[in-house]
Design an enzyme around this catalytic site. Structure first.
Site, PDB file in Angstrom:
ATOM      1  N   LEU A   1       1.924  -1.193   5.742  1.00  0.00           N
ATOM      2  CA  LEU A   1       1.641  -0.651   4.419  1.00  0.00           C
ATOM      3  C   LEU A   1       0.293  -1.201   3.955  1.00  0.00           C
ATOM      4  CD1 LEU A   1       4.985  -0.893   2.378  1.00  0.00           C
ATOM      5  CD2 LEU A   1       3.768   1.190   3.025  1.00  0.00           C
ATOM      6  N   ASP A   2      -0.523  -0.347   3.332  1.00  0.00           N
ATOM      7  CA  ASP A   2      -1.773  -0.824   2.749  1.00  0.00           C
ATOM      8  C   ASP A   2      -1.478  -1.912   1.726  1.00  0.00           C
ATOM      9  OD1 ASP A   2      -3.285   0.963   4.219  1.00  0.00           O
ATOM     10  OD2 ASP A   2      -3.317   2.492   2.648  1.00  0.00           O
ATOM     11  N   PRO A   3      -2.418  -2.830   1.489  1.00  0.00           N
ATOM     12  CA  PRO A   3      -2.164  -3.917   0.537  1.00  0.00           C
ATOM     13  C   PRO A   3      -1.686  -3.439  -0.833  1.00  0.00           C
ATOM     14  CG  PRO A   3      -4.125  -4.399   1.793  1.00  0.00           C
ATOM     15  CD  PRO A   3      -3.705  -3.014   2.198  1.00  0.00           C
TER      16      PRO A   3
END
Length: 307
Positions: free
Chosen positions: A46-48
């Site tokens: 997951l992206d930050p």
């Protein structure tokens, strides 16, 4: 001689409800520390700034990560209409704007082009490798790249809310390798109004649901306690999409040694991938051939029933 990693030989899955901010790797490291686990990994980055399900595999469960990575996943995300960014999300620099705001009917009509087997170009700021280097590393240096389109299966893409003229909230169920940021970018381009992802949440991933996930704060609170161990799901949860066969006692012994072993199966086709259990625990994953499982992955788990 390599140093042996310290920690417990603990196997299973811990579902984390990831907050916005930390990277997926940082979450895995926190879980590994909290459980004092020797080995850990995750199924699907997951992206930050994204939130929601991050399924963390411990020990032998890391061998089942590919099956969760390949499973369908559901995302709920909000698209900000009227602005394109270089990262295709709210963290990037503005590339262009538009005053056009399509109505709900136009948006719903456009969504149909993003359902089924589609081709998708990953964002410039992504982990895709270009000539051996991550795209985001080159993008940070100001380079613009031609990134080849990649196949993606989208089972559904629905408009579920329209908070105001500038925002639409969508729900997407898709397969492996999907970039929600690319969906937002391409939808904005198709509608002629531009767009980017404002916020993103993974609602579920394969058998794992955000509603069952622990927050990082709760994980820190329960760190190094039996209460945290109690939240572990068994390794077998990672095999949810594969059919199960039952190994005989002799077959289980052979499978644990990496050899084909006899199994009891019904409705399994010759050559089909499946997993074998014995006394309630996973023994191996492999291909079913003429009454035997030919293993590709073998699990070193305690014998006896799974809790």
């Amino acid at each position: 001689m390599a140093r042996k990693r310290k920690g417990r030989d603990i196997s299973g899955w811990l579902v984390v409800d990831k907050p916005a901010g930390p990277t997926s790797t940082a979450v895995v490291n926190k879980v590994r520390w909290a459980l004092d686990a020797r080995k850990a990994g995750h199924a699907g980055t997951l992206d930050p700034e994204a939130t929601g399900v991050l399924a963390v595999a411990l020990g032998e469960a890391t061998k089942t990560v590919p099956y969760i990575t390949d499973a369908l996943k559901a995302y709920e995300f909000t698209v900000r209409l009227g602005i394109a960014t270089n990262t295709d999300d709210a963290e990037g620099e503005e590339l262009g704007t538009s005053d056009l705001r399509p109505d709900d009917a136009a948006i719903k009509a456009a969504l149909s082009d993003f359902v089924g087997d589609i081709e998708q170009v990953p964002p410039q700021f992504s982990a895709v490798k270009i000539d051996g280097q991550r795209a985001y590393q080159r993008a940070r240096d100001g380079e613009s790249m031609d990134i080849a389109a990649r196949p993606l299966f989208v089972e559904s893409l629905l408009l579920i809310d329209r908070p105001d003229a500038d925002h639409v909230t969508l729900e997407m169920v898709c397969g492996k390798g999907g970039y929600v940021r690319s969906i937002a970018r391409d939808l904005g381009q198709k509608l002629g109004c531009l767009g980017h992802v404002r916020d993103l949440r993974r609602v579920w991933s394969g058998p794992f649901d955000a509603a069952d996930g622990l927050t990082l704060a709760r994980i820190e609170e329960l760190a190094r306690t039996p209460e945290l161990d109690a939240h572990l799901q068994p390794l077998e949860a990672g095999l949810d999409d594969l059919p199960e066969v039952k190994a005989t006692a002799e077959g289980a012994t052979r499978l644990r040694n990496g050899n084909p072993g006899m199994v009891i199966a019904s409705d399994i086709d010759y050559g089909e991938e499946c997993w074998a259990s014995f006394e309630g625990r996973a023994v191996a994953v492999g291909r079913f051939k003429a009454g035997e499982l030919h293993p590709s992955r073998v699990f070193n788990l305690p014998q006896g029933s799974a809790d």
